[in-house]
Design an enzyme around this catalytic site. Sequence first.
Site, mmCIF file in Angstrom:
data_model
loop_
_atom_site.group_PDB
_atom_site.id
_atom_site.type_symbol
_atom_site.label_atom_id
_atom_site.label_comp_id
_atom_site.label_asym_id
_atom_site.label_seq_id
_atom_site.Cartn_x
_atom_site.Cartn_y
_atom_site.Cartn_z
ATOM 1 C CB CYS A 2 -1.190 -0.058 1.173
ATOM 2 S SG CYS A 2 -1.661 -1.817 1.338
ATOM 3 N NE ARG A 27 4.660 1.718 -1.336
ATOM 4 C CZ ARG A 27 5.614 1.325 -1.364
ATOM 5 N NH1 ARG A 27 6.657 1.601 -2.677
ATOM 6 N NH2 ARG A 27 5.760 -0.184 -0.385
ATOM 7 C CD1 TRP A 76 -2.532 -4.919 -4.705
ATOM 8 C CD2 TRP A 76 -1.633 -6.019 -2.997
ATOM 9 N NE1 TRP A 76 -2.059 -6.066 -5.353
ATOM 10 C CE2 TRP A 76 -1.583 -6.666 -4.244
ATOM 11 C CE3 TRP A 76 -1.612 -6.526 -1.312
ATOM 12 C CZ2 TRP A 76 -1.909 -8.033 -4.183
ATOM 13 C CZ3 TRP A 76 -1.525 -8.024 -1.468
ATOM 14 C CH2 TRP A 76 -1.668 -8.617 -2.787
ATOM 15 C CG ASN A 102 3.198 -0.526 2.661
ATOM 16 O OD1 ASN A 102 2.920 -1.830 2.307
ATOM 17 N ND2 ASN A 102 3.871 -0.413 2.411
ATOM 18 N N GLY A 103 1.042 -3.724 4.642
ATOM 19 C CA GLY A 103 2.173 -4.968 5.346
ATOM 20 C C GLY A 103 1.121 -5.596 5.839
ATOM 21 C CD GLU A 491 9.733 -8.602 -18.784
ATOM 22 O OE1 GLU A 491 9.542 -9.556 -17.760
ATOM 23 O OE2 GLU A 491 9.302 -7.698 -18.128
ATOM 24 C CE LYS A 495 6.353 -6.103 -18.350
ATOM 25 N NZ LYS A 495 7.143 -6.755 -17.764
ATOM 26 C CD GLU A 498 3.792 -7.438 -15.419
ATOM 27 O OE1 GLU A 498 3.255 -6.640 -14.787
ATOM 28 O OE2 GLU A 498 4.661 -6.967 -15.959
ATOM 29 C CG HIS A 514 8.759 -31.735 -25.229
ATOM 30 N ND1 HIS A 514 9.223 -33.104 -25.661
ATOM 31 C CD2 HIS A 514 10.214 -30.621 -25.919
ATOM 32 C CE1 HIS A 514 10.339 -33.466 -26.356
ATOM 33 N NE2 HIS A 514 10.471 -32.305 -26.404
ATOM 34 C CE LYS A 613 7.300 -0.373 -11.098
ATOM 35 N NZ LYS A 613 8.041 -1.128 -11.996
HETATM 36 C C1 AGP Z 1 6.764 -6.750 -14.150
HETATM 37 O O1 AGP Z 1 6.598 -6.171 -14.924
HETATM 38 C C2 AGP Z 1 6.308 -7.096 -12.942
HETATM 39 N N1 AGP Z 1 5.402 -5.837 -12.510
HETATM 40 C C3 AGP Z 1 6.677 -7.959 -11.518
HETATM 41 O O2 AGP Z 1 7.016 -9.179 -11.679
HETATM 42 C C4 AGP Z 1 8.197 -7.575 -10.563
HETATM 43 O O3 AGP Z 1 8.717 -7.511 -11.760
HETATM 44 C C5 AGP Z 1 8.254 -8.203 -9.752
HETATM 45 O O4 AGP Z 1 7.163 -7.730 -8.316
HETATM 46 C C6 AGP Z 1 9.346 -7.959 -8.602
HETATM 47 O O5 AGP Z 1 9.469 -6.682 -8.735
HETATM 48 P P1 AGP Z 1 11.689 -5.990 -8.006
HETATM 49 O O6 AGP Z 1 12.089 -6.119 -9.149
HETATM 50 O O7 AGP Z 1 11.136 -4.373 -7.327
HETATM 51 O O8 AGP Z 1 11.668 -6.989 -6.387
#
Ligand code: AGP
Length: 618
Positions: A2, A27, A76, A102-103, A491, A495, A498, A514, A613
């Site tokens: 959060c 966040r 969040w 937050n936590g 990756e 992308k 998400e 496979h 994030k």
């Molecule tokens: C990537 O697009 C994501 N938002 C997510 O996978 C991110 O890379 C992951 O949470 C790790 O975050 P960090 O690099 O801040 O540790």
Amino acid sequence: MCGITGYIGYRNAYPIIIKGLQRLEYRGYDSAGILLYNDNEDALISKTKGKVSDLEELMNSGISKEGNIGFGHTRWATHGVPNDVNSHPHTSNSGNLVIIHNGIIENYDSIKKELTKRGYTFKSDTDTEVLINLIEEVKKTNNCKLGKAIQIALNEVIGAYAITVFDKEKPDELVVARLGSPIAIGIGKENKEFFIASDASPFIEYTKNAIYLEDGEMAIIRKDKEIEIRKINDDSIITPEIQQLKMNLEQIEKGGYDHFMLKEIYEQPHAITDTYRGRLIANKGIIRMAGIDDNMEKFLNADRIIIVACGTSWHAGLVAEYLFEDLARIPVEVEYASEFRYRNPIINDNDVVIAISQSGETADTLAAIKLAKEKGAFVFGICNVVGSSIAREAHAGAYTHAGPEIGVASTKAFTTQITLLSLIALKLGKKKGNLSNAKYHNYLQELELIPKKVESLLAIDEKVKHIASVYKDATNCLYLGRGFNFPVALEGALKLKEISYIHAEGYPAAEMKHGPIALIDENMPIFVIATNKGHYEKVVSNIQEIKARKGKIIAIVTEGDTTVKEIADHIIEIPDTEEAFTPLLTTIPFQLLSYHIAVMLNRNVDQPRNLAKAVTVE
Ligand code: AGP
């Protein structure tokens, strides 16, 4: 996960808090709330499910915005669905204490049961409401001040937190504390005002002086007084280290782009240059990195390198596996931090652990490095956010210097991590005598050219946009790559998933037969990386196998390729480079593709559903 922000001083707190929440919305963004204290009108709490804009709308419906003390929260959800009641701030049963958090409080259930026995009632499903009532109970039974009550209560709590607490009986004071979740305190002129935030972005235009609380510390912040910082588990007073922030306002604004993600994609030529600036002196054959130079023996004597990370950073770690093994001949294992931390891993004194994290706050990565340290490993951190928890916990490290990444989908973080990892692999490869002078110099010169190549590659944006329009309604997509580009396939799929919510899988191209090959039909778009080095012919064979099953082929090829052009439905050309550096280029079209598809599908590009994030909870 959060965002929390607060203000205590002489200005009107509302605009500072609301703007701060907008900046912290990356966040968490499923609900938002605010507390404002105004001498004449008491403390007003407003909160709502939804975004910060929904909170603003609520505030514009006639609610007082007066007050020069207050705090705000963007959530969040962990405990309890996103709704108005579960939104922060939360109030204690007496109505006097108010908290944002937050936590996660892991033992909230047993505390709640105990408090219920003592007559406490709870309106929400949150662990946070339990915590504020525990603080109230402690304050009452010990007849102590707020700071002391928080300290005692936090010693009974298991979990992670960054909290800010307000007491109506002492309205000129805010108390903050952290364990596992970040808190920065901005210090205004002559201690006349203080800012509180999960990162420094909410107060960057007011002050460049900040204190980052360490884990296990709390601060009592009073109007016009020196800030008081002490340990939570004993009474020792801490003399804070005031840091000078380098971030500027421009870096955290969109600068004319529709979305942060697009801005950050376009920033990559600069960001990559900033990563190697002062470190790579190609014409002299020098790579200078203090964190590596000072610990060279550790790296040279390493039996293996273990890389721990999550998400996109884990993908960068996979690229590093190819880089380190190929260029430096050091065995590498790449681990999901979340698995590593719980599987009793075998770690030896001669292991080097590299933690990769954009935010430097990812809970699993942080826990993984703490475990590695306990077991005697040397830990090297690669982070983007300066002063972040992972950066501070590691024995040594290097920053990527990518600048703030605000879009939830990582873009420039990925390419700058790979750039930094390439520098390390080259440096170690040279030192270990695995690279001839000529090869080494060639790599250095080629790496220096990457930003220009990324710049020229961005010109394909319109073409990628067209491809996006053709495949935006697909329900499943496959991404294939081999060698250095297998992680890029992963990756690319991440992308797309998400931000567009389209199901996508990344696979090593040869693994397709496979299993995933069963999915292929005329409706299936398959994005294949088929650059001219490495396993080119093998990938061409894989493309033929797709073609035979009528799959739609979108291939990333090296400029001038003619073979794949004949077979593929679409091709995207990238400039030629060393195979080891192709991930820095092949990833760009995938970033743009996901971006355009998400925009066409009307998705929230910068704040995709259910994500945050910085994942500061496990
Ligand atoms: C990537 O697009 C994501 N938002 C997510 O996978 C991110 O890379 C992951 O949470 C790790 O975050 P960090 O690099 O801040 O540790």
